[in-house]
Design a protein around this motif. Sequence first.
Motif, PDB file in Angstrom:
ATOM      1  N   VAL A 190       7.090  25.167  17.956  1.00  0.00           N
ATOM      2  CA  VAL A 190       6.983  25.387  16.595  1.00  0.00           C
ATOM      3  C   VAL A 190       5.516  25.341  16.459  1.00  0.00           C
ATOM      4  O   VAL A 190       4.750  24.380  16.671  1.00  0.00           O
ATOM      5  CB  VAL A 190       7.780  24.663  15.670  1.00  0.00           C
ATOM      6  N   LEU A 191       4.770  26.423  15.661  1.00  0.00           N
ATOM      7  CA  LEU A 191       3.379  26.351  15.360  1.00  0.00           C
ATOM      8  C   LEU A 191       3.592  25.879  13.883  1.00  0.00           C
ATOM      9  O   LEU A 191       3.821  26.586  13.053  1.00  0.00           O
ATOM     10  CB  LEU A 191       2.848  27.702  15.521  1.00  0.00           C
ATOM     11  N   VAL A 192       2.875  24.663  13.785  1.00  0.00           N
ATOM     12  CA  VAL A 192       2.697  24.057  12.484  1.00  0.00           C
ATOM     13  C   VAL A 192       1.857  24.600  11.630  1.00  0.00           C
ATOM     14  O   VAL A 192       0.786  25.299  12.075  1.00  0.00           O
ATOM     15  CB  VAL A 192       2.234  22.775  12.772  1.00  0.00           C
ATOM     16  N   ALA A 193       2.070  24.831  10.382  1.00  0.00           N
ATOM     17  CA  ALA A 193       1.267  25.562   9.178  1.00  0.00           C
ATOM     18  C   ALA A 193      -0.142  25.105   9.344  1.00  0.00           C
ATOM     19  O   ALA A 193      -0.981  25.684   8.869  1.00  0.00           O
ATOM     20  CB  ALA A 193       1.823  25.483   7.849  1.00  0.00           C
ATOM     21  N   SER A 194      -0.467  24.005   9.593  1.00  0.00           N
ATOM     22  CA  SER A 194      -1.831  23.323   9.584  1.00  0.00           C
ATOM     23  C   SER A 194      -2.507  23.768  10.877  1.00  0.00           C
ATOM     24  O   SER A 194      -3.809  23.451  10.815  1.00  0.00           O
ATOM     25  CB  SER A 194      -1.745  21.656   9.574  1.00  0.00           C
ATOM     26  N   ASP A 195      -2.065  24.407  11.837  1.00  0.00           N
ATOM     27  CA  ASP A 195      -2.784  24.788  13.021  1.00  0.00           C
ATOM     28  C   ASP A 195      -3.689  26.152  12.417  1.00  0.00           C
ATOM     29  O   ASP A 195      -3.627  26.679  11.536  1.00  0.00           O
ATOM     30  CB  ASP A 195      -1.793  25.539  13.934  1.00  0.00           C
ATOM     31  N   ALA A 196      -5.175  26.145  13.246  1.00  0.00           N
ATOM     32  CA  ALA A 196      -6.033  26.841  12.707  1.00  0.00           C
ATOM     33  C   ALA A 196      -5.614  28.423  12.980  1.00  0.00           C
ATOM     34  O   ALA A 196      -6.072  29.362  12.292  1.00  0.00           O
ATOM     35  CB  ALA A 196      -7.282  26.797  13.557  1.00  0.00           C
ATOM     36  N   ARG A 197      -4.420  28.679  13.973  1.00  0.00           N
ATOM     37  CA  ARG A 197      -3.943  29.982  13.979  1.00  0.00           C
ATOM     38  C   ARG A 197      -2.911  30.320  13.081  1.00  0.00           C
ATOM     39  O   ARG A 197      -2.729  31.593  13.035  1.00  0.00           O
ATOM     40  CB  ARG A 197      -3.246  30.064  15.399  1.00  0.00           C
ATOM     41  N   SER A 198      -2.645  29.394  12.224  1.00  0.00           N
ATOM     42  CA  SER A 198      -1.472  29.751  11.294  1.00  0.00           C
ATOM     43  C   SER A 198      -2.033  30.496  10.060  1.00  0.00           C
ATOM     44  O   SER A 198      -2.944  30.126   9.561  1.00  0.00           O
ATOM     45  CB  SER A 198      -0.831  28.714  10.966  1.00  0.00           C
ATOM     46  N   VAL A 199      -1.275  31.521   9.740  1.00  0.00           N
ATOM     47  CA  VAL A 199      -1.523  32.436   8.553  1.00  0.00           C
ATOM     48  C   VAL A 199      -0.077  32.288   7.738  1.00  0.00           C
ATOM     49  O   VAL A 199       0.719  33.200   8.174  1.00  0.00           O
ATOM     50  CB  VAL A 199      -2.412  33.555   8.716  1.00  0.00           C
ATOM     51  N   VAL A 200      -0.138  32.236   6.258  1.00  0.00           N
ATOM     52  CA  VAL A 200       1.055  32.266   5.845  1.00  0.00           C
ATOM     53  C   VAL A 200       0.909  32.854   4.360  1.00  0.00           C
ATOM     54  O   VAL A 200       0.038  32.494   3.660  1.00  0.00           O
ATOM     55  CB  VAL A 200       1.876  30.841   5.380  1.00  0.00           C
TER      56      VAL A 200
END
Length: 336
Positions: free
Chosen positions: A168-178
Amino acid sequence: MRDTRRTRRLLAIALVAALALIAIDYQYGSSSVITTLRKTAGTVLGGAERAIASVTKPVGRFFGAGASGTGNASQAAMQQQLIRMRAELSAATLDQSQYRELSRLLQLAGRGGYRVMPASVIAFGQGYQQTLTLDVGRADGIKPQQTVVDGNGLVGQVLSVSGRTCTVLVASDARSVVGVRLAPGGQIGWVTGQGRGNAGGALLTLQVLDRTALKVGTQLVTAASVRDRPFVPGVPVGEIVSVLNKAGALTGQALVRPFAQFTRLDVVGIVVSPPRLDPRFSVLPPPPPRPAPSSVRSGGAGSGRGRAAQPSPSASGSVSPRPGQAAAGQPGPRHR
């Protein structure tokens, strides 16, 4: 006694003959005489062995089958008992905090109309990547780009899937865009993670086109993605804690504290079926209560109607109203 002596004599002769045959066989291994004797002995003794085996095999099969059947039944019973013991152990290890997390997860899924697959976090990503490894995978129907939540709100999205686990890619990762919506006006924006290396990695960065919509305390939910992947609508994301509007900036920026605590995740849920209707803001937690207005200071201006009727307890020795001077319709101060 004669039988005993005769038996001993026959055994001695047989032993000497056997030794002689072994010596001759070793020296003349290719002799035709030895070969003929060996074949003759094999034929006679082999027939005797087959005859004995024809009598003893059915008996052996009968008792062997009984023992094997009993062993299979016993093994099956032991396996069932082992399964029960493992289930009891799993229930025992699921402590009270995990029960609370699972309960909150199911409540959130119920309010939003999400069908979730509960999972446990078994590993955290190393280095600068903020990822999780869960104990469910392709065999459980998990697919990439599915929304991951916990009892508080958004956790991230499924990045990759194996047979029994997923990442799972956590929303706080720098790659995450929501993509998000601001409550209650519904303005659209997006949040990005700050990464593990940033000192404020626990916060998210929000950007919106309408800068006037940014206010401290405003709550956010996910906006629907195309075909609800990777994010389903209405999942609580976080709350604005600081506004970073800069002069000349084309978009408004703010810092968001996520509802989910990414460093304390244990029980999470993967949304395997999106809601039929957009829940909008119905899944958001109630906003914190506003602080009560401060009491009137002693000797201060105060409000006109409560200035004489309700003096401050700390100022009871300064100015106290005389009996009968309380405001109309308001009871006088209670004596304690």
